[in-house]
Each structure stands twice: as C-alpha cells, then as structure tokens.
Design a protein around this motif. Structure first.
Motif, mmCIF file in Angstrom:
data_model
loop_
_atom_site.group_PDB
_atom_site.id
_atom_site.type_symbol
_atom_site.label_atom_id
_atom_site.label_comp_id
_atom_site.label_asym_id
_atom_site.label_seq_id
_atom_site.Cartn_x
_atom_site.Cartn_y
_atom_site.Cartn_z
ATOM 1 N N ASP A 397 0.811 -1.210 -0.401
ATOM 2 C CA ASP A 397 -0.087 0.125 -0.185
ATOM 3 C C ASP A 397 0.628 1.252 0.261
ATOM 4 N N GLU A 400 2.902 1.529 -3.402
ATOM 5 C CA GLU A 400 1.401 2.244 -4.144
ATOM 6 C C GLU A 400 1.579 3.405 -4.539
ATOM 7 N N SER A 415 2.471 -0.059 -11.380
ATOM 8 C CA SER A 415 1.408 -0.561 -11.222
ATOM 9 C C SER A 415 1.610 -1.804 -11.370
ATOM 10 N N VAL A 418 2.539 -3.559 -8.512
ATOM 11 C CA VAL A 418 1.678 -3.821 -7.033
ATOM 12 C C VAL A 418 0.982 -4.862 -7.432
#
Length: 444
Positions: A397, A400, A415, A418
């Motif tokens: 988290d 990101e 992206s 993640v």
C-alpha cells in the motif's frame, strides 16, 4: 562480443537472460553458433515475462497480457557482454540482456531500465554515484526434513554454532570460497572481503565500490546467481532469503554510496566527520522515501520475519553517525570516503530496483534541499521513532501511494509491481511455513 566467443571456442551453449521485477533470470538457451544473431539483432520475449510472479505465472488483470495481446518486446545485450557460468558442468556463457519496446524505447517495466533512468538524472545534474554492496547469505544443507548447516568438507563435521569473524568458519569451506572468488574473477565481479557472520552457517562478502553504479547492480545480481549455482555444485544450498531460520539472524544487503561532482570531488566530504549539507540533503531524501520504498527493500512474504527489533535489521526511520542500529549510518573514517550506508534491505532484493530507490531518493533530497531530523544517538530500537511498514500488505500500500516513489519510478512499473505482489500475497496465504521455505530458499 563476438571476439569473446572466438577466444572461448570451448563454449557450445549460451544463456541469454534478463532480470524480471523479482530479480529472477528469465531467458533462453541458444547454441553458441547462433549467438551472433542475438548480438546483432537481439531476441524477443513477451513484455509480460518481465512481470511474472515468484512462481513464474502471469499476473491476473495485467495490462501486459491479454489486454494487449501479450505482445512481444525486443531484448538486446547489455554492455556487460558474454560471461562464463562456472557453476555449470559444460562450458557455457551468459549474455545479460534488457528489454525494449518494438519502437526502440526502453521498456518501463524492466528494472534495469529503472536504474538507468535514475543514473541518467545524476548525469544530467553533473553528478556520479559511487556504490558498493555487502551481501549476507547462509550455506544450508536442505537434503533432510529440517535445514541445517552443511558438513564441512575439511572436517566432516557440522559447525555447532555461530562464529562471528572466525577464520575457522571460512576455512571449513575453503574449497567453496576459492571457487567462488575464482568465479567472481572470471565474471568480472569485484568481490572483496569475506567474513563469517552471526548466524549459523552465515557469511558476508563485500563487492568493491565503483563509480559505475550499473556495474555494481549487475555484479550484485550476478553474484547471487553465481553463489547459488556454485553452492549446488558443492552439494549444498546458498540462500539470500531474508530469514531462512526462525531463531537465527536474517540476511541483509547493505548499500554504501557517495556522490562525485563533475570534477571528481566527493560532495559529501567537508574535511571532517560531520559531512556536508549535500550529505544531509541526501539522507533526508532517503528517509522521506523509506516507508514507500519498503516493498523494494523487503519484497517477499518472508522478508518481514527479518524486521524485528534488536536483530540488526532496522525498524525505525532514522539516521546516525557510526551507529548500526540506525536505518542509515554515516561511517567514520577518512573524510574523502564520507558516504551513506543504507541498512534496511534484505538479501532477497532485486538489486536494480533497490539501488534505483535509494539513489533516486538521495538525488531527490539533494535537488530539493531537504532537511533531515537530528541524527540519533544510542539504541534506535529503544527510541520513539517513525516506524517502517512491518507487514507485506502495508508495504504494498505504501509503495502504491508514495509521492516519493512516483518521482523515481514510471507509473507502469509501479502498477505492475503492485499487481504482482498482491497476487503473490493472495496465493502465499495457502502455503505452509515449510512450503514458503522451499519456495524462497534458493530462489531469491
């Protein structure tokens, strides 16, 4: 590159390989007589190959797979050229490669290109980072139900306990270390000092500093490959896994760096022990980016088992002079060698992403003239400090949504990573501790 093959006619097969987001070598085996075509024309992989999970599976919902027809990218040799692979029985060469899009642009999902972009920013600013790495690993007998230290080829016995900085621990595996240093020399990896570490069968080898940071990243990736391969040739495993033993020290990967200006002067050196404003700006940048970078310093499920207070693995965001409990240490010594030691990362990192994160954050701090908090004194584990993410999901988290990470890495890489880590997190919950150990032991 063709000259190397002509000078080594005994080499009959070639491996071409690139590092994916997990640092895994992805590539092909090619007869040596066809290697010239790879050198001149490159080869093709699907772009998605750089973005597989730790099991080598496609990432669900990845824009690189079905959404775009699983399109190919082009892979060309890096400047490293052909390298021997001394852990294999047949004479074989490795040709490191990296990925580009069909239009010739670097593929933003390739971790080596991520580091290259950071280094290009340094060059544009008239600066050059000088980098070294320290790699810890365990030698492990994994032939039975439980892992343990291997039998010494010299004594026929198992070392009963940890033996920090003990020559006898090194001498017990002298043949392995001799082969390892010979392999490093053959592969142009500048391996320096080896020591026995605090864990049972744990060792550390330092790679010498260089003003070519990409070479150090390559060396670190190649050293891990070499060490794992040679250990199997000697009948045991070498593991850079962050925490292979629950009750032993974890494996770290410390990075040292300074920065030179256009005249070759160390911009961290003020002639004394304190260092310059540029050093403090770089420290501040590293501290600001540290929570968001945690996924790159601790990329796997097992990584977080290493991050426990009092275990020589930093848990608080802080810096200090000559203090190994801090996440950033400024070593003492000759002011001309004034440098930053970044101590957070585990041995299981992808060196290209880890180094891009650290160097990118430091440059961000220098360019924005960030100010760090006061350096700590004493035991960092006993201080009330901002804490690093302590779970995998929290690190995902933070990565990101980090503004600092967005200034260092392209959006596509962020992206993709993640998505990769969320997929691994999901499937890892199905594994037993024994299966997690088997997965990571000599993979990462």
């Amino acid at each position: 590159m063709q000259d190397w093959l002509r000078d080594n006619p005994q080499v009959k097969t070639i491996r071409v390989a690139a590092a994916d987001l997990n640092g895994q070598a992805r590539g092909k085996r090619i007869p040596a007589r066809f290697a010239g075509k790879i050198v001149s024309d490159g080869t093709r992989f699907p772009l998605s190959v750089m973005n597989l999970d730790i099991w080598g599976e496609d990432i669900e919902n990845s824009p690189l797979v079905f959404e775009t027809g699983d399109a190919d990218g082009m892979l060309y040799p890096t400047e490293r050229g052909f390298l021997p692979m001394p852990w294999l029985e047949a004479p074989t060469a490795l040709l490191p490669i990296w990925m580009y899009r069909e239009n010739g642009q670097p593929f933003e999902g390739d971790p080596r290109h991520a580091l290259a972009a950071v280094l290009a920013r340094y060059k544009a600013a008239g600066l050059t980072p000088v980098v070294a790495t320290e790699l810890e690993f365990y030698m492990i007998d994994d032939s039975g139900k439980d892992i343990r230290v291997p039998v010494s080829p010299r004594s026929g016995k198992r070392r009963p306990g940890a033996d920090t900085l003990a020559l006898r621990a090194l001498d017990a595996f002298d043949k392995f270390f001799t082969d390892l240093y010979d392999g490093c020399e053959a592969m142009d990896i500048d391996a320096d000092t080896a020591i026995s570490e605090a864990g049972l069968g744990q060792f550390e080898i330092n790679l010498l500093h260089d003003d070519d940071a990409m070479k150090i990243a390559d060396d670190t990736w190649l050293f891990k490959m070499l060490t794992r391969g040679l250990s199997r040739k000697h009948g045991f495993a070498a593991s850079f896994m962050a925490k292979p033993y629950e009750d032993q020290a974890g494996n770290g990967m410390h990075m040292h760096f300074s920065v030179l200006d256009a005249e070759g002067r160390n911009v961290f050196d003020d002639g004394g022990p304190r260092g310059t404003d540029a050093l403090r700006h770089a420290v501040a940048g590293c501290l600001a980016a540290m929570p968001g970078s945690m996924l790159l310093f601790a990329p796997h499920a097992n990584s977080y088992d290493r991050l426990t207070p009092g275990a020589h693995a930093p848990t608080g965001v802080c810096w200090a002079y000559e203090n190994r409990t801090a996440s950033i240490r400024i070593p003492s010594g000759n002011p001309k060698a004034r440098r930053i030691e970044h101590r957070v990362a585990g041995g299981d990192i992808n060196p290209y992403l880890m180094m891009a994160a650290v160097l990118g954050a430091a440059l961000d701090g220098i360019e924005r003239k960030l100010t760090p908090p006061e350096p700590i004194t004493g035991n960092a584990y006993r201080l009330d400090l901002p804490q690093l993410p302590t779970t995998w999901i929290a690190a995902i988290d933070a990565f990101e949504h980090s503004a600092e990470i967005a200034r260092i890495f392209p959006a596509g890489l962020i992206s993709n990573l993640v998505l990769t880590k969320r997929q691994e997190l999901h499937y890892m919950e199905e594994l037993s501790p024994e299966e997690v150990l088997e997965l990571y032991l000599d993979t990462v």
